[in-house]
Design an enzyme around this catalytic site. Sequence first.
Site, PDB file in Angstrom:
ATOM      1  N   ASP A  50       0.841  -1.199   0.000  1.00 44.38           N
ATOM      2  CA  ASP A  50       0.000   0.000   0.000  1.00 44.38           C
ATOM      3  C   ASP A  50       0.874   1.247   0.000  1.00 44.38           C
ATOM      4  O   ASP A  50       2.037   1.205   0.431  1.00 44.38           O
ATOM      5  CB  ASP A  50      -0.891   0.027   1.251  1.00 44.38           C
ATOM      6  CG  ASP A  50      -1.859  -1.131   1.284  1.00 44.38           C
ATOM      7  OD1 ASP A  50      -2.169  -1.690   0.217  1.00 44.38           O
ATOM      8  OD2 ASP A  50      -2.314  -1.476   2.400  1.00 44.38           O
TER       9      ASP A  50
HETATM   10  N1  URA Z   1      -1.148  -5.892   3.928  1.00 46.78           N
HETATM   11  C1  URA Z   1      -1.675  -4.649   3.886  1.00 46.78           C
HETATM   12  O1  URA Z   1      -2.714  -4.392   4.466  1.00 46.78           O
HETATM   13  N2  URA Z   1      -1.011  -3.722   3.208  1.00 46.78           N
HETATM   14  C2  URA Z   1       0.157  -3.947   2.573  1.00 46.78           C
HETATM   15  O2  URA Z   1       0.725  -3.034   1.984  1.00 46.78           O
HETATM   16  C3  URA Z   1       0.690  -5.247   2.625  1.00 46.78           C
HETATM   17  C4  URA Z   1       0.005  -6.212   3.310  1.00 46.78           C
END
Ligand code: URA
Length: 233
Positions: A102
């Site tokens: 993310d």
């Molecule tokens: N899980 C998440 O919620 N976000 C990420 O970036 C990676 C794993």
Amino acid sequence: MRLDKFLANAGIGSRSEVKQYLKKGMVQVNGLVVKKGDLTIHENSDRILFQSQPVEYEKYYYYMLNKPQGVVSATEDNFQKTVLDLLGDCRRNDLFPVGRLDKDTEGLLLITNDGALAHRLLSPKKHVGKVYYARIEGKVTEKDVNDFREGLVFDEEFSALPANLRILSSDDISEIEVEIFEGKFHQVKRMFQAVNKKVLFLKRLSIGPLKLDSNLKPGEFRPLTESELHSIL
Ligand code: URA
């Protein structure tokens, strides 16, 4: 291509290490010691030796990036900075990140042009474990550890396979490490949502045997070493 870039891309070392190796006379091009990194070489035809060993032209490139927050895991974006924008001189059109983190997640991201490897690492059938460190709002409990171990069902759209949750500290803000074996959208955040908790900070520490180099600051990257590469190939 510049000689120093070629050597760094081949995994000999970082650009500054390569500079030192060149200075020490450890590199030969077509039989002559070359000390200057800005020499233009032809990677397919020049014979380049490092410590008397041939350095092969690489078809595949593998970089470990410590992804900073605020950057998207895409190859291009009209409005936002992407992880490829961080690669500077090493950027190539065929490189892509293996899976996504993310925008607000930090940590280990593998960037390569090796599609087969990416497929192997991402395939849920291969059960490659990914470890994350997170800070969580509220107290993480042994019940959460058990719930994660058994696998979670959040709603019709989201369920999670069993995962290994380890509590590092448990207080108003808890610190944990979690190992997951799949990579659904917002996976870790949704798993904590399923136990009524909120992820405040998330950082990926490892993918299978590949661990984030603690010397890499957010935004920094380096080629994988030979042994790192062999561990995941
Ligand atoms: N899980 C998440 O919620 N976000 C990420 O970036 C990676 C794993």
